[in-house]
Design a protein around this motif. Structure first.
Motif, short mmCIF file in Angstrom:
data_model
loop_
_atom_site.label_atom_id
_atom_site.label_comp_id
_atom_site.label_asym_id
_atom_site.label_seq_id
_atom_site.Cartn_x
_atom_site.Cartn_y
_atom_site.Cartn_z
N SER A 42 74.85 54.88 12.92
CA SER A 42 74.16 54.52 11.68
C SER A 42 74.38 53.05 11.31
CB SER A 42 74.63 55.39 10.52
OG SER A 42 74.28 56.73 10.75
N THR A 43 73.53 52.56 10.44
CA THR A 43 73.66 51.21 9.91
C THR A 43 73.80 51.31 8.40
OG1 THR A 43 72.32 50.26 11.68
CG2 THR A 43 72.53 48.97 9.67
N ILE A 44 74.82 50.64 7.88
CA ILE A 44 75.03 50.57 6.43
C ILE A 44 74.98 49.10 6.05
CG2 ILE A 44 76.60 51.03 4.53
CD1 ILE A 44 77.73 53.35 6.22
N SER A 45 74.03 48.73 5.20
CA SER A 45 73.83 47.33 4.83
C SER A 45 73.80 47.14 3.33
CB SER A 45 72.49 46.83 5.39
OG SER A 45 72.46 46.94 6.78
N ASN A 46 74.33 45.99 2.90
CA ASN A 46 74.25 45.58 1.49
C ASN A 46 74.63 46.70 0.53
OD1 ASN A 46 73.22 42.93 2.16
ND2 ASN A 46 71.33 43.98 2.68
N SER A 47 75.70 47.41 0.86
CA SER A 47 76.12 48.53 0.03
C SER A 47 77.49 48.26 -0.57
CB SER A 47 76.12 49.82 0.85
OG SER A 47 74.79 50.14 1.23
N TYR A 48 77.87 49.11 -1.52
CA TYR A 48 79.09 48.92 -2.30
C TYR A 48 79.82 50.25 -2.42
CZ TYR A 48 81.83 47.65 -6.49
OH TYR A 48 82.83 47.42 -7.40
N PHE A 49 81.08 50.26 -1.98
CA PHE A 49 81.92 51.45 -2.06
C PHE A 49 83.18 51.08 -2.85
CE2 PHE A 49 79.36 51.93 1.69
CZ PHE A 49 79.09 53.29 1.79
N ASN A 65 76.88 45.92 7.69
CA ASN A 65 76.44 44.56 7.38
C ASN A 65 76.55 44.29 5.89
OD1 ASN A 65 75.53 43.83 10.03
ND2 ASN A 65 73.76 45.14 9.70
N SER A 66 77.21 43.19 5.52
CA SER A 66 77.27 42.73 4.13
C SER A 66 77.56 43.87 3.15
CB SER A 66 75.97 42.03 3.76
OG SER A 66 75.74 40.94 4.64
N ALA A 84 81.37 45.39 12.20
CA ALA A 84 81.26 45.02 10.79
C ALA A 84 81.09 43.51 10.70
CB ALA A 84 82.50 45.47 10.03
N THR A 85 80.04 43.08 10.04
CA THR A 85 79.76 41.66 9.87
C THR A 85 79.55 41.36 8.39
OG1 THR A 85 78.65 41.65 12.02
CG2 THR A 85 78.25 39.76 10.61
N ASN A 86 80.22 40.30 7.92
CA ASN A 86 80.13 39.88 6.50
C ASN A 86 80.48 41.01 5.54
OD1 ASN A 86 79.31 37.24 7.17
ND2 ASN A 86 77.21 37.94 7.43
N CYS A 87 81.48 41.80 5.91
CA CYS A 87 81.94 42.90 5.05
C CYS A 87 83.29 42.53 4.46
CB CYS A 87 82.09 44.18 5.87
SG CYS A 87 80.52 44.82 6.49
N SER A 88 83.61 43.13 3.34
CA SER A 88 84.93 42.92 2.75
C SER A 88 85.60 44.28 2.56
CB SER A 88 84.84 42.16 1.43
OG SER A 88 84.06 42.86 0.50
N LYS A 105 84.04 41.04 11.64
CA LYS A 105 83.86 39.59 11.46
C LYS A 105 83.46 39.30 10.03
CE LYS A 105 82.23 38.87 16.17
NZ LYS A 105 81.12 38.40 16.99
N SER A 106 84.05 38.22 9.49
CA SER A 106 83.67 37.85 8.12
C SER A 106 82.56 36.82 8.15
CB SER A 106 84.86 37.31 7.37
OG SER A 106 85.44 36.24 8.08
#
Length: 106
Positions: A42-49, A65-66, A84-88, A105-106
């Motif tokens: 799966s792809t998870i993008s621009n989300s907030y947990f 992503n992000s 994971a790219t641009n994730c925190s 990767k950040s």
């Protein structure tokens, strides 16, 4: 009586055990628990947990992503071939999880 489709969707997502080969974008999950969830392919993008517990979940071939994870716990999760790219991952605990052949990767 008016039905709140977002509340119904939220309840469904918290009960489902599979997000296999799905795309999730612009989602917000706060104070939830996912147990035994397969997020494979799966792809998870621009989300907030925030304050989410992932227990015994599988991230196999998952693309993140992000996406922001704040105060989340990953208990006995498996990350294999996850990218994971641009994730925190702020104040998250992954100590009991296994990470193999994955890149963050950040």
């Amino acid at each position: 009586m008016e039905t709140n489709i977002f509340k119904e969707l939220e309840e469904y997502l918290s009960q489902t055990t599979s997000w296999v080969h799905e795309s999730h974008s612009n989602e917000t999950h706060i104070n939830k628990t996912f147990n035994g969830l397969s997020i494979s392919g799966s792809t998870i993008s621009n989300s907030y947990f925030k304050n989410v517990v992932f227990e015994d979940c599988t991230f196999f071939g998952t693309t993140l992503n992000s996406t922001k994870f704040i105060g989340c716990e990953f208990i006995n999760c498996k990350f294999q071939f996850t990218h994971a790219t641009n994730c925190s991952f702020n104040d998250c605990n992954m100590e009991t999880s296994e990470v193999l052949c994955s890149t963050f990767k950040s």
